[in-house]
Design an enzyme around this catalytic site. Structure first.
Site, mmCIF file in Angstrom:
data_model
loop_
_atom_site.group_PDB
_atom_site.id
_atom_site.type_symbol
_atom_site.label_atom_id
_atom_site.label_comp_id
_atom_site.label_asym_id
_atom_site.label_seq_id
_atom_site.Cartn_x
_atom_site.Cartn_y
_atom_site.Cartn_z
ATOM 1 N N ASP A 24 0.792 -1.251 0.000
ATOM 2 C CA ASP A 24 0.000 0.000 0.000
ATOM 3 C C ASP A 24 0.817 1.291 0.000
ATOM 4 O O ASP A 24 0.430 2.271 0.656
ATOM 5 C CB ASP A 24 -0.955 0.014 1.196
ATOM 6 C CG ASP A 24 -1.976 -1.099 1.139
ATOM 7 O OD1 ASP A 24 -1.922 -1.924 0.216
ATOM 8 O OD2 ASP A 24 -2.833 -1.151 2.045
ATOM 9 N N GLU A 72 -4.726 -0.821 -1.627
ATOM 10 C CA GLU A 72 -6.059 -0.864 -1.022
ATOM 11 C C GLU A 72 -6.971 0.104 -1.760
ATOM 12 O O GLU A 72 -6.620 1.270 -1.964
ATOM 13 C CB GLU A 72 -6.009 -0.481 0.457
ATOM 14 C CG GLU A 72 -7.374 -0.545 1.122
ATOM 15 C CD GLU A 72 -7.359 -0.184 2.593
ATOM 16 O OE1 GLU A 72 -8.447 0.003 3.163
ATOM 17 O OE2 GLU A 72 -6.249 -0.066 3.168
ATOM 18 N N LYS A 129 -6.777 -4.893 -3.291
ATOM 19 C CA LYS A 129 -7.487 -5.480 -2.160
ATOM 20 C C LYS A 129 -8.515 -4.491 -1.619
ATOM 21 O O LYS A 129 -8.266 -3.292 -1.561
ATOM 22 C CB LYS A 129 -6.502 -5.880 -1.059
ATOM 23 C CG LYS A 129 -5.654 -4.733 -0.496
ATOM 24 C CD LYS A 129 -4.550 -5.268 0.418
ATOM 25 C CE LYS A 129 -3.748 -4.176 1.088
ATOM 26 N NZ LYS A 129 -4.488 -3.461 2.139
ATOM 27 N N LYS A 132 -7.926 -4.404 4.664
ATOM 28 C CA LYS A 132 -6.615 -4.106 5.234
ATOM 29 C C LYS A 132 -5.626 -5.235 4.984
ATOM 30 O O LYS A 132 -4.467 -5.008 4.652
ATOM 31 C CB LYS A 132 -6.768 -3.801 6.724
ATOM 32 C CG LYS A 132 -7.657 -2.574 6.988
ATOM 33 C CD LYS A 132 -7.946 -2.405 8.464
ATOM 34 C CE LYS A 132 -8.792 -1.160 8.706
ATOM 35 N NZ LYS A 132 -10.143 -1.270 8.100
ATOM 36 N N VAL A 157 2.966 0.289 4.448
ATOM 37 C CA VAL A 157 2.273 1.183 5.381
ATOM 38 C C VAL A 157 0.820 0.742 5.490
ATOM 39 O O VAL A 157 0.267 0.174 4.551
ATOM 40 C CB VAL A 157 2.359 2.647 4.893
ATOM 41 C CG1 VAL A 157 3.810 3.112 4.873
ATOM 42 C CG2 VAL A 157 1.751 2.833 3.493
ATOM 43 N N THR A 158 0.213 0.996 6.665
ATOM 44 C CA THR A 158 0.892 1.397 7.880
ATOM 45 C C THR A 158 1.211 0.157 8.705
ATOM 46 O O THR A 158 0.515 -0.865 8.595
ATOM 47 C CB THR A 158 0.030 2.366 8.728
ATOM 48 O OG1 THR A 158 -1.198 1.706 9.094
ATOM 49 C CG2 THR A 158 -0.279 3.648 7.964
ATOM 50 N N CYS A 162 -2.423 -2.236 7.858
ATOM 51 C CA CYS A 162 -2.353 -3.146 6.712
ATOM 52 C C CYS A 162 -1.156 -4.088 6.774
ATOM 53 O O CYS A 162 -1.247 -5.250 6.362
ATOM 54 C CB CYS A 162 -2.349 -2.341 5.414
ATOM 55 S SG CYS A 162 -3.904 -1.459 5.143
ATOM 56 N N GLN A 202 7.612 -13.415 21.843
ATOM 57 C CA GLN A 202 7.407 -14.843 22.090
ATOM 58 C C GLN A 202 8.051 -15.719 21.016
ATOM 59 O O GLN A 202 7.437 -16.646 20.487
ATOM 60 C CB GLN A 202 5.909 -15.149 22.208
ATOM 61 C CG GLN A 202 5.223 -14.361 23.322
ATOM 62 C CD GLN A 202 3.750 -14.676 23.429
ATOM 63 O OE1 GLN A 202 3.389 -15.703 23.993
ATOM 64 N NE2 GLN A 202 2.914 -13.793 22.879
#
Length: 229
Positions: A24, A72, A129, A132, A157-158, A162, A202
């Site tokens: 994007d 997008e 798309k 997002k 971005v961002t 997204c 994690q």
């Protein structure tokens, strides 16, 4: 295999099965007069990601590694735009309304285009798309599997919207993701840092985080394939 210094530990990928994903980098988000600015954001904060991404894009192109761009946006008749998305917040202009670069987040408008510095070359895949995440309601997964792609180098971005949506979708589908911290950006610096921390938490639960310098240094030793004569 190419091994990149990364958080939380080094990340390795096979260059025969990697693709660069540029999410994007559109005028509507990165330049004044677009959708991002209509929400009251300082779009200059996203410009910092363009230069580093351009360097990574050049490296992938030089080696003939696949590059995929996403945009997008919505159909001109807005039949793929949910009211839940259209009516959020209190922007100066809403999706589909006329702005300085044409109708905001509508396919075919100037604002929907990718910024010139990162514009796709012929043969590079462009995924349009409506949401997002880059996998939602698109053929991105089909494109990746058809090319035997298993690893993604992620820019865009961002970071917390997204990019994060896409990386989480990729993880659920079995793709490994290396997110480049300086090739991603947010209107909110604290959201950018938080999203990066969540990716690598994690034991790289969502993906690995590195810089473009880390990546380019690692692939510099990878031989450039000879071009056909």
């Amino acid at each position: 295999m190419i091994t990149v210094p990364a958080q939380p530990f080094p990340h390795s990928f096979d260059p025969a099965h990697v693709a660069l994903l540029c999410i994007d980098f559109q005028r509507d988000f990165v330049e004044p007069g677009g959708f991002g600015e209509s929400l009251g954001n300082d779009v200059s904060r996203l410009r910092t990601a363009v230069g580093p991404t351009r360097a990574v894009l050049a490296a992938f192109r030089e080696r003939g590694w696949p590059v995929i761009h996403t945009r997008e946006g919505h159909r001109p008749d807005l039949t793929d735009l949910f009211p839940a998305k259209r009516d959020r917040g209190n922007p100066s202009l809403r999706i589909g309304e006329e702005g300085p670069m044409g109708r905001l987040l509508v396919r075919g408008s100037k604002g929907h285009d990718i910024v010139p510095e990162l514009a796709p070359l012929p043969g590079e895949v462009v995924v349009d798309k409506p949401g997002k995440g880059s996998f939602y309601a698109t053929d991105l997964e089909t494109v990746l599997r058809a090319r035997s792609i298993t690893s993604l180098v992620v820019t865009g971005v961002t970071t917390e919207v997204c990019v994060q949506s896409t990386v989480r979708e990729a993880n659920d589908r079995g793709f490994e993701a290396l997110i480049l911290s300086d090739c991603t950006g947010s209107y909110f610096p604290e959201f950018h840092e938080s999203a990066l921390a969540m990716f690598a938490a994690q034991g790289a639960i969502v993906g690995w985080v590195a810089t473009s310098t880390d990546l380019l240094g690692a692939i510099d030793s990878s031989p450039v394939p000879a071009k056909d004569m």
